[in-house]
Design an enzyme around this catalytic site. Structure first.
Site, PDB file in Angstrom:
ATOM      1  N   HIS A  25       0.841  -1.207   0.000  1.00 31.85           N
ATOM      2  CA  HIS A  25       0.000   0.000   0.000  1.00 31.85           C
ATOM      3  C   HIS A  25       0.877   1.258   0.000  1.00 31.85           C
ATOM      4  O   HIS A  25       0.614   2.215  -0.715  1.00 31.85           O
ATOM      5  CB  HIS A  25      -0.904   0.045   1.248  1.00 31.85           C
ATOM      6  CG  HIS A  25      -1.921  -1.045   1.317  1.00 31.85           C
ATOM      7  ND1 HIS A  25      -2.057  -1.874   2.413  1.00 31.85           N
ATOM      8  CD2 HIS A  25      -2.863  -1.455   0.434  1.00 31.85           C
ATOM      9  CE1 HIS A  25      -3.039  -2.726   2.199  1.00 31.85           C
ATOM     10  NE2 HIS A  25      -3.545  -2.504   1.005  1.00 31.85           N
ATOM     11  N   LYS A  46     -18.512  -6.290   7.839  1.00 31.13           N
ATOM     12  CA  LYS A  46     -17.261  -7.018   7.649  1.00 31.13           C
ATOM     13  C   LYS A  46     -16.485  -7.101   8.956  1.00 31.13           C
ATOM     14  O   LYS A  46     -16.487  -6.152   9.735  1.00 31.13           O
ATOM     15  CB  LYS A  46     -16.418  -6.280   6.588  1.00 31.13           C
ATOM     16  CG  LYS A  46     -15.632  -7.210   5.703  1.00 31.13           C
ATOM     17  CD  LYS A  46     -15.046  -6.450   4.535  1.00 31.13           C
ATOM     18  CE  LYS A  46     -13.663  -6.999   4.209  1.00 31.13           C
ATOM     19  NZ  LYS A  46     -13.032  -6.265   3.101  1.00 31.13           N
TER      20      LYS A  46
HETATM   21  O1  PNS Z   1      -8.696  -3.323   0.184  1.00 29.44           O
HETATM   22  P1  PNS Z   1      -9.926  -3.885  -0.456  1.00 29.44           P
HETATM   23  O2  PNS Z   1     -10.737  -4.659   0.558  1.00 29.44           O
HETATM   24  O3  PNS Z   1      -9.624  -4.684  -1.699  1.00 29.44           O
HETATM   25  O4  PNS Z   1     -10.817  -2.601  -0.897  1.00 29.44           O
HETATM   26  C1  PNS Z   1     -12.100  -2.775  -1.448  1.00 29.44           C
HETATM   27  C2  PNS Z   1     -12.877  -1.456  -1.521  1.00 29.44           C
HETATM   28  C3  PNS Z   1     -12.900  -0.760  -0.188  1.00 29.44           C
HETATM   29  C4  PNS Z   1     -12.190  -0.545  -2.537  1.00 29.44           C
HETATM   30  C5  PNS Z   1     -14.303  -1.791  -2.009  1.00 29.44           C
HETATM   31  O5  PNS Z   1     -14.820  -2.817  -1.234  1.00 29.44           O
HETATM   32  C6  PNS Z   1     -15.269  -0.606  -1.960  1.00 29.44           C
HETATM   33  O6  PNS Z   1     -15.077   0.361  -2.652  1.00 29.44           O
HETATM   34  N1  PNS Z   1     -16.297  -0.711  -1.100  1.00 29.44           N
HETATM   35  C7  PNS Z   1     -17.282   0.340  -0.945  1.00 29.44           C
HETATM   36  C8  PNS Z   1     -18.643  -0.103  -1.471  1.00 29.44           C
HETATM   37  C9  PNS Z   1     -18.780   0.149  -2.958  1.00 29.44           C
HETATM   38  O7  PNS Z   1     -18.591   1.258  -3.439  1.00 29.44           O
HETATM   39  N2  PNS Z   1     -19.102  -0.914  -3.708  1.00 29.44           N
HETATM   40  C10 PNS Z   1     -19.340  -0.811  -5.149  1.00 29.44           C
HETATM   41  C11 PNS Z   1     -18.116  -1.145  -5.956  1.00 29.44           C
HETATM   42  S1  PNS Z   1     -18.036  -2.861  -6.321  1.00 29.44           S
END
Ligand code: PNS
Length: 156
Positions: free
Chosen positions: A17, A41
């Site tokens: 990151h 989660k």
């Molecule tokens: O580090 P990660 O868990 O791979 O990040 C995933 C993340 C946070 C980018 C994704 O889960 C997200 O954007 N969640 C917010 C909900 C959302 O916008 N969902 C629609 C897109 S699929």
């Protein structure tokens, strides 16, 4: 001003990151590292701990801000005036998930672009889940996470 959002769970933040954050901070005027708060989660670290770990790790990078969000990422991006969602890409294993997420976000908000930065070779194999597993069994993680994260993992 070019504002990019770098979203994730960051449970915990890793050197992978940080690699993306440091490189993106040189490209964009402002980078918002956005920590997802998702009550459905189970995280190892609380929202506040994840934000604090990132804030400590990003100390000294002036144009980086750490924030948390819940709900849709595109809504958060719009709220913060950003049209760029930034994601790190490791090898091929990430591709399908990232590809689907980028298409979904584009469907929801066509004005927002997802931009990928390829993770440096030395960080390709690092993931938050493997860090948690290694730390759980008392293995060494110091070389794979920022210092403030290593010390929190050690205390755990
Ligand atoms: O580090 P990660 O868990 O791979 O990040 C995933 C993340 C946070 C980018 C994704 O889960 C997200 O954007 N969640 C917010 C909900 C959302 O916008 N969902 C629609 C897109 S699929």
């Amino acid at each position: 001003m070019n504002v990019a959002i770098f979203p994730g769970s960051f449970d915990p933040p890793t050197n992978g990151h940080m690699d993306i954050i440091e490189r993106a901070a040189k490209i964009y005027d402002r980078l918002i590292v956005a920590v997802l708060r998702n009550t459905a989660k189970k995280y190892m670290f609380s929202d506040q701990q994840r934000v604090e770990m990132l804030e400590k790790a990003c100390e000294g990078i002036d144009n980086v801000e750490v924030a948390s969000f819940e709900g849709l990422l595109v809504d958060f991006a719009r709220e913060r005036g950003s049209r760029i969602i930034l994601r790190g890409l490791r090898a091929v294993t990430d591709f399908e998930y990232e590809f689907t997420m980028a298409l979904m976000n584009r469907k929801l908000a066509p004005e927002i672009e997802t931009v990928f930065i390829v993770t440096s070779a030395e960080n390709q194999f690092i993931s938050s889940s493997s860090i948690k597993e290694i730390a759980h069994f008392g293995g060494p993680v110091e070389d794979m996470v920022p210092k403030p994260v290593a010390s929190i993992l050690r205390k755990r």
